[in-house]
Design a protein around this motif. Structure first.
Motif, mmCIF file in Angstrom:
data_model
loop_
_atom_site.group_PDB
_atom_site.id
_atom_site.type_symbol
_atom_site.label_atom_id
_atom_site.label_comp_id
_atom_site.label_asym_id
_atom_site.label_seq_id
_atom_site.Cartn_x
_atom_site.Cartn_y
_atom_site.Cartn_z
ATOM 1 N N THR A 150 113.320 1.104 -9.922
ATOM 2 C CA THR A 150 112.476 -0.088 -9.952
ATOM 3 C C THR A 150 111.849 -0.242 -11.330
ATOM 4 O O THR A 150 111.780 -1.349 -11.882
ATOM 5 N N ARG A 203 112.814 8.086 -2.257
ATOM 6 C CA ARG A 203 111.802 7.095 -2.646
ATOM 7 C C ARG A 203 111.411 7.233 -4.112
ATOM 8 O O ARG A 203 111.160 6.233 -4.786
ATOM 9 N N GLU A 204 111.371 8.474 -4.611
ATOM 10 C CA GLU A 204 111.085 8.667 -6.027
ATOM 11 C C GLU A 204 112.230 8.110 -6.877
ATOM 12 O O GLU A 204 111.995 7.495 -7.930
ATOM 13 N N ARG A 208 111.823 4.507 -7.010
ATOM 14 C CA ARG A 208 110.736 4.142 -7.922
ATOM 15 C C ARG A 208 111.221 4.147 -9.376
ATOM 16 O O ARG A 208 110.895 3.238 -10.153
#
Length: 240
Positions: A68, A61-62, A65
């Motif tokens: 993104t 997820r990091e 991120r």
């Protein structure tokens, strides 16, 4: 590519080593995006990608991120993380940045001889892919060519910037309906730039590169014209 496909990422697991970090995961995914494994609008499965790379959900997820933030991925509420679909304005900005950076790199090379092994390898890679009628392979080789060109500056910061820009470029290339018509003319032009640098003719190489980028921009912008007005990051119609 199906939403459950991890893009052969298990092969990249060894790259993580013992010190797997979100930055390394992001680098692997960025490279895979730049090489066309994850096309625009693809949903990235945490389960499949995390399992393929052997990393925790929090690490993945990091990494999502980070990508993104680089405008390569987009999070859609209650739907997941998708590879971003670029808008026409993104294409304009990508080519503006490319012209500023790539031409400046060639202009600032100093005196010959230049370290051209990686550039020559990318030219050969593209020609071999064209001989096999693999035009997506030609696109990947072209990304390698421009990364190698920028690397001639010997600047880690410039390399990092252009890794993201060229990954975004690959997203833009996915909308071109006929990859062969786009990439075939630039095979020879890559070799012309290489030959000019081999001859130590930096000004000629810069002129060739500037025209190359202008013509490539015109081709990709024309392909993007039907997408004008689409919201950046929105998956194409029918994407889950």
């Amino acid at each position: 590519m199906g939403t459950s496909d991890a893009g052969g990422l298990a092969e990249d697991r060894a790259l993580l080593g013992r010190t797997s970090t979100a930055e390394r995961v992001a680098d692997i995914l960025r490279t895979r995006i730049a090489e066309g494994y994850f096309p625009p609008g693809s949903r990235l499965s945490e389960e499949n990608i995390g399992g393929a790379l052997g990393v925790s959900r929090n690490t993945l997820r990091e990494a999502f991120r980070l990508l993104t933030h680089e405008r390569l991925l987009v999070h859609r509420l209650n739907r997941g993380v998708f590879v971003r679909v670029l808008a026409a304005e993104d294409v304009e900005d990508i080519y503006r940045t490319r012209r500023l950076v790539e031409c400046a790199v060639v202009r600032g090379l100093g005196g010959p001889p230049f370290a051209l092994a990686a550039l020559a390898a990318a030219v050969a890679e593209g020609e071999a892919a064209a001989g096999a009628d693999d035009w997506q392979g030609v696109a990947t080789a072209n990304i390698h060519f421009h990364r190698a060109l920028v690397a001639l500056a010997g600047s880690p910061r410039t390399d990092e910037l252009m890794r993201s820009v060229l990954a975004e470029l690959r997203l833009a290339l996915h909308v071109v309906p006929d990859p062969r018509s786009l990439h075939q003319p630039f095979l020879l032009r890559n070799r012309e730039i290489l030959d000019a640098l081999r001859a130590g003719d930096r000004p000629a190489a810069e002129r060739l590169l500037a025209r190359y980028l202008d013509d490539s921009h015109a081709c990709v912008a024309a392909a993007y014209a039907p997408f004008a007005g689409r919201a950046p990051g929105a998956p194409p119609a029918g994407t889950a």
